[in-house]
Design a protein around this motif. Structure first.
Motif, short mmCIF file in Angstrom:
data_model
loop_
_atom_site.label_atom_id
_atom_site.label_comp_id
_atom_site.label_asym_id
_atom_site.label_seq_id
_atom_site.Cartn_x
_atom_site.Cartn_y
_atom_site.Cartn_z
N THR A 170 -19.88 28.75 37.26
CA THR A 170 -19.92 27.29 37.20
C THR A 170 -21.19 26.76 37.84
OG1 THR A 170 -17.51 27.20 37.28
CG2 THR A 170 -18.68 25.18 37.84
N ARG A 171 -21.57 27.34 38.98
CA ARG A 171 -22.77 26.91 39.69
C ARG A 171 -24.02 27.24 38.88
NH1 ARG A 171 -25.90 29.21 43.95
NH2 ARG A 171 -24.61 31.06 43.77
N MET A 172 -24.06 28.41 38.29
CA MET A 172 -25.24 28.85 37.54
C MET A 172 -25.40 28.11 36.22
SD MET A 172 -26.93 30.90 39.30
CE MET A 172 -26.43 30.64 40.97
N GLU A 173 -24.32 27.60 35.65
CA GLU A 173 -24.43 26.82 34.41
C GLU A 173 -25.16 25.50 34.64
OE1 GLU A 173 -20.36 26.56 33.14
OE2 GLU A 173 -20.46 28.45 32.05
N ASN A 174 -25.23 25.06 35.89
CA ASN A 174 -25.89 23.80 36.21
C ASN A 174 -27.39 23.97 36.49
OD1 ASN A 174 -23.56 22.29 35.91
ND2 ASN A 174 -22.92 22.70 38.00
N VAL A 175 -27.88 25.21 36.52
CA VAL A 175 -29.30 25.45 36.73
C VAL A 175 -30.04 25.14 35.43
CG1 VAL A 175 -31.04 27.22 37.22
CG2 VAL A 175 -28.90 27.19 38.51
N ASP A 176 -31.09 24.33 35.55
CA ASP A 176 -31.86 23.93 34.38
C ASP A 176 -32.81 25.06 33.97
OD1 ASP A 176 -32.78 22.26 32.37
OD2 ASP A 176 -34.38 21.45 33.63
N LEU A 177 -32.59 25.60 32.78
CA LEU A 177 -33.43 26.69 32.26
C LEU A 177 -34.31 26.17 31.13
CD1 LEU A 177 -30.89 29.64 32.00
CD2 LEU A 177 -32.62 29.29 33.74
N ASP A 178 -35.55 26.60 31.13
CA ASP A 178 -36.49 26.24 30.07
C ASP A 178 -36.80 27.53 29.29
OD1 ASP A 178 -38.34 25.13 28.42
OD2 ASP A 178 -39.83 24.74 29.99
N ILE A 179 -35.97 27.83 28.29
CA ILE A 179 -36.15 29.04 27.49
C ILE A 179 -37.13 28.71 26.38
CG2 ILE A 179 -35.00 30.77 26.06
CD1 ILE A 179 -32.42 30.16 27.64
N ARG A 180 -38.31 29.33 26.44
CA ARG A 180 -39.37 29.04 25.49
C ARG A 180 -39.29 29.92 24.25
NH1 ARG A 180 -43.66 25.75 27.54
NH2 ARG A 180 -42.65 24.51 29.12
N TYR A 181 -38.83 31.15 24.43
CA TYR A 181 -38.76 32.08 23.30
C TYR A 181 -37.64 33.07 23.59
CZ TYR A 181 -39.89 35.89 20.12
OH TYR A 181 -39.80 36.85 19.16
N GLN A 182 -36.92 33.46 22.53
CA GLN A 182 -35.86 34.46 22.71
C GLN A 182 -35.63 35.21 21.40
OE1 GLN A 182 -32.11 32.78 23.85
NE2 GLN A 182 -31.05 34.72 23.74
N ASP A 183 -35.59 36.53 21.50
CA ASP A 183 -35.13 37.36 20.39
C ASP A 183 -34.21 38.42 21.00
OD1 ASP A 183 -36.71 39.48 21.37
OD2 ASP A 183 -38.31 39.15 19.94
N GLU A 184 -33.88 39.46 20.25
CA GLU A 184 -32.91 40.42 20.76
C GLU A 184 -33.45 41.32 21.87
OE1 GLU A 184 -32.73 44.09 17.81
OE2 GLU A 184 -32.44 42.18 16.76
N HIS A 185 -34.77 41.35 22.08
CA HIS A 185 -35.36 42.22 23.09
C HIS A 185 -36.13 41.48 24.18
CE1 HIS A 185 -34.36 45.66 20.65
NE2 HIS A 185 -34.97 45.10 19.61
N LEU A 186 -36.46 40.23 23.97
CA LEU A 186 -37.34 39.52 24.88
C LEU A 186 -36.95 38.06 24.98
CD1 LEU A 186 -40.11 39.54 26.48
CD2 LEU A 186 -41.14 38.78 24.33
N ALA A 187 -37.05 37.54 26.18
CA ALA A 187 -36.87 36.10 26.39
C ALA A 187 -37.97 35.63 27.34
CB ALA A 187 -35.51 35.78 26.97
N VAL A 188 -38.58 34.51 27.02
CA VAL A 188 -39.60 33.92 27.88
C VAL A 188 -38.98 32.65 28.46
CG1 VAL A 188 -41.89 32.87 28.00
CG2 VAL A 188 -41.48 34.83 26.49
N VAL A 189 -38.84 32.65 29.78
CA VAL A 189 -38.18 31.53 30.47
C VAL A 189 -39.10 31.06 31.58
CG1 VAL A 189 -36.10 30.81 31.70
CG2 VAL A 189 -35.96 32.65 30.02
N TRP A 190 -39.43 29.76 31.57
CA TRP A 190 -40.28 29.19 32.61
C TRP A 190 -39.44 28.80 33.80
CZ3 TRP A 190 -45.21 29.98 32.14
CH2 TRP A 190 -45.79 30.06 30.89
N LYS A 191 -39.93 29.14 34.99
CA LYS A 191 -39.25 28.79 36.24
C LYS A 191 -39.94 27.57 36.84
CE LYS A 191 -39.63 30.77 40.58
NZ LYS A 191 -39.84 29.56 41.25
N ALA A 192 -39.16 26.60 37.23
CA ALA A 192 -39.71 25.40 37.86
C ALA A 192 -40.25 25.75 39.25
CB ALA A 192 -38.64 24.32 37.97
N PRO A 193 -41.34 25.11 39.67
CA PRO A 193 -41.90 25.38 41.00
C PRO A 193 -40.87 25.06 42.09
CG PRO A 193 -43.38 23.99 39.72
CD PRO A 193 -42.12 24.12 38.94
#
Length: 138
Positions: free
Chosen positions: A80-103
């Protein structure tokens, strides 16, 4: 996902707690297990708290000798706590995901949030991160 972590305990209501509501009793005597009012509230909604073998509501008044049993699901609270974290998923396929982390965001919590958002096992995910700062004087 990782295996569920369940905190199980059983306690008997003493004479000094006769007439106290269940939610208040849990927060007073078992704060180490259920850390906040919101966590206790969600635990009651998930029917994890029993008195004398029956699931109860948080407004139940406890009596001396009642046996309170709790199966507190820490994994659900973390989810429940982790669902509230804002994720910026820029790209995703079955082997790779690019996710930007906020400063300024905690990397450990961010990594857990990615696990839940992408529904991955901790063993199969590998976070690669790179910091690039301009060198002073270059």
């Amino acid at each position: 996902m990782e295996a569920e972590r369940i905190n199980h305990f059983r306690d008997t209501v003493l004479a000094s707690s006769d007439g106290v509501r269940a939610k208040k009793w849990l927060l007073a005597y078992h704060r180490d297990v259920v850390q906040s009012k919101e966590n206790v509230h969600r635990s009651f909604k998930r029917k994890e708290i029993f008195v004398n073998g029956q699931a109860i509501e948080e407004t139940r008044i406890l009596r001396e000798g009642d046996v309170v049993e709790v199966n507190y699901n820490q994994t659900m609270e973390e989810k429940t706590r982790m669902e509230n974290v804002d994720l910026d998923i820029r790209y995703q396929d079955e082997h790779l995901a690019v996710v930007w982390k906020a400063p300024g965001q905690n990397f450990g919590d961010y990594e857990k949030a990615i696990l839940y958002a992408l529904n991955l096992d901790h063993d199969t995910m590998q976070c690669v991160f790179c910091f690039r700062k301009q060198a002073q004087g270059c």
